[in-house]
Design a protein around this motif. Sequence first.
Motif, PDB file in Angstrom:
ATOM      1  N   VAL A 193       0.828  -1.265   0.090  1.00 23.19           N
ATOM      2  CA  VAL A 193       0.051   0.163  -0.037  1.00 23.19           C
ATOM      3  C   VAL A 193       0.844   1.162  -0.050  1.00 23.19           C
ATOM      4  O   VAL A 193       0.448   2.278  -0.576  1.00 23.19           O
ATOM      5  CB  VAL A 193      -0.957   0.205   1.193  1.00 23.19           C
ATOM      6  N   ASP A 194       2.172   0.995   0.417  1.00 22.02           N
ATOM      7  CA  ASP A 194       2.890   2.308   0.407  1.00 22.02           C
ATOM      8  C   ASP A 194       3.337   2.559  -0.940  1.00 22.02           C
ATOM      9  O   ASP A 194       3.466   3.802  -1.293  1.00 22.02           O
ATOM     10  CB  ASP A 194       4.290   1.808   1.201  1.00 22.02           C
ATOM     11  N   LEU A 195       3.701   1.574  -1.883  1.00 24.45           N
ATOM     12  CA  LEU A 195       3.574   1.651  -3.161  1.00 24.45           C
ATOM     13  C   LEU A 195       2.363   2.093  -4.063  1.00 24.45           C
ATOM     14  O   LEU A 195       2.614   3.176  -4.686  1.00 24.45           O
ATOM     15  CB  LEU A 195       4.073   0.285  -3.790  1.00 24.45           C
ATOM     16  N   ILE A 196       1.286   1.734  -3.432  1.00 17.03           N
ATOM     17  CA  ILE A 196       0.036   2.242  -4.044  1.00 17.03           C
ATOM     18  C   ILE A 196      -0.143   3.710  -3.704  1.00 17.03           C
ATOM     19  O   ILE A 196      -0.492   4.722  -4.772  1.00 17.03           O
ATOM     20  CB  ILE A 196      -1.258   1.554  -3.503  1.00 17.03           C
ATOM     21  N   GLY A 197       0.287   4.017  -2.423  1.00 17.37           N
ATOM     22  CA  GLY A 197      -0.173   5.319  -2.152  1.00 17.37           C
ATOM     23  C   GLY A 197       0.856   6.300  -2.591  1.00 17.37           C
ATOM     24  O   GLY A 197       0.792   7.776  -2.928  1.00 17.37           O
ATOM     25  N   LEU A 200       6.692   4.836  -7.283  1.00 13.04           N
ATOM     26  CA  LEU A 200       8.261   4.481  -7.260  1.00 13.04           C
ATOM     27  C   LEU A 200       9.119   5.827  -7.133  1.00 13.04           C
ATOM     28  O   LEU A 200      10.230   5.494  -7.079  1.00 13.04           O
ATOM     29  CB  LEU A 200       8.590   3.933  -8.550  1.00 13.04           C
ATOM     30  N   LYS A 201       8.158   7.044  -7.482  1.00 16.02           N
ATOM     31  CA  LYS A 201       9.484   8.412  -7.426  1.00 16.02           C
ATOM     32  C   LYS A 201       9.944   8.367  -6.029  1.00 16.02           C
ATOM     33  O   LYS A 201       9.654   8.176  -5.024  1.00 16.02           O
ATOM     34  CB  LYS A 201       8.482   9.454  -7.928  1.00 16.02           C
ATOM     35  N   PRO A 202      11.107   9.148  -6.216  1.00 12.66           N
ATOM     36  CA  PRO A 202      12.050   9.104  -5.247  1.00 12.66           C
ATOM     37  C   PRO A 202      11.597  10.282  -4.417  1.00 12.66           C
ATOM     38  O   PRO A 202      10.847  11.187  -4.789  1.00 12.66           O
ATOM     39  CB  PRO A 202      13.545   9.584  -5.664  1.00 12.66           C
TER      40      PRO A 202
END
Length: 203
Positions: A193-197, A200-202
């Motif tokens: 969910v961290d990826l969803i929210g 992939l941007k730094p």
Amino acid sequence: MSTLKTTETNKIPKTARGVRTRNKLLEAAEWEFGSKGFYETSIGEITRRAEVALGTFYVYFESKDEIFRALVGHMSRMTRQWVAEHAAEAKDRIEAEELGLSSFIDFVRQHQNLYRIIMEAQFVAPDAYREHYENFAEGYRRNLTEAAKRGEISEGDVDVRAWSLIGMSVFLGLRFGVWDEDAQASEIAERAVDLIGQGLKPR
């Protein structure tokens, strides 16, 4: 108007006893199809495991093909209900995704036959296979649309988003529900969910 489909037959029991018997047959079918596959499973093996007479099978299903299709629909509903119940208390859509994914991995761990049955449906009953995922997608589209209206998530193409989230869930469930049960489901869901929210941007 809902576009949800169903693989159910017209032989739906009208009594509590009939419902119990039909569910026993579906539970037996889940074990037999899940452990042996569609082609190696016989109706006789299903009825023996369910501890019902062979003739009783035909009260509820016309054939092995029909009970397999019904089983796909049955397991699909079980999965959606389980996830919906566990995500019901979420404060927003992002938390609902996390709770839903965590509960899905837990469900897969408790129903190890799910993946084999759904994957085999792709070849044995492709309409039921597609229906399984389209029903999930409809629920996702509805939930994402409502969440965007509430300001919980950004506006966007709900169809692309729905199928993207389904794909993530399917393969995380396979990886951490079937192939490796050691990781905490809640931790996997949190990272996904961290990826969803956040993407992939730094940061």
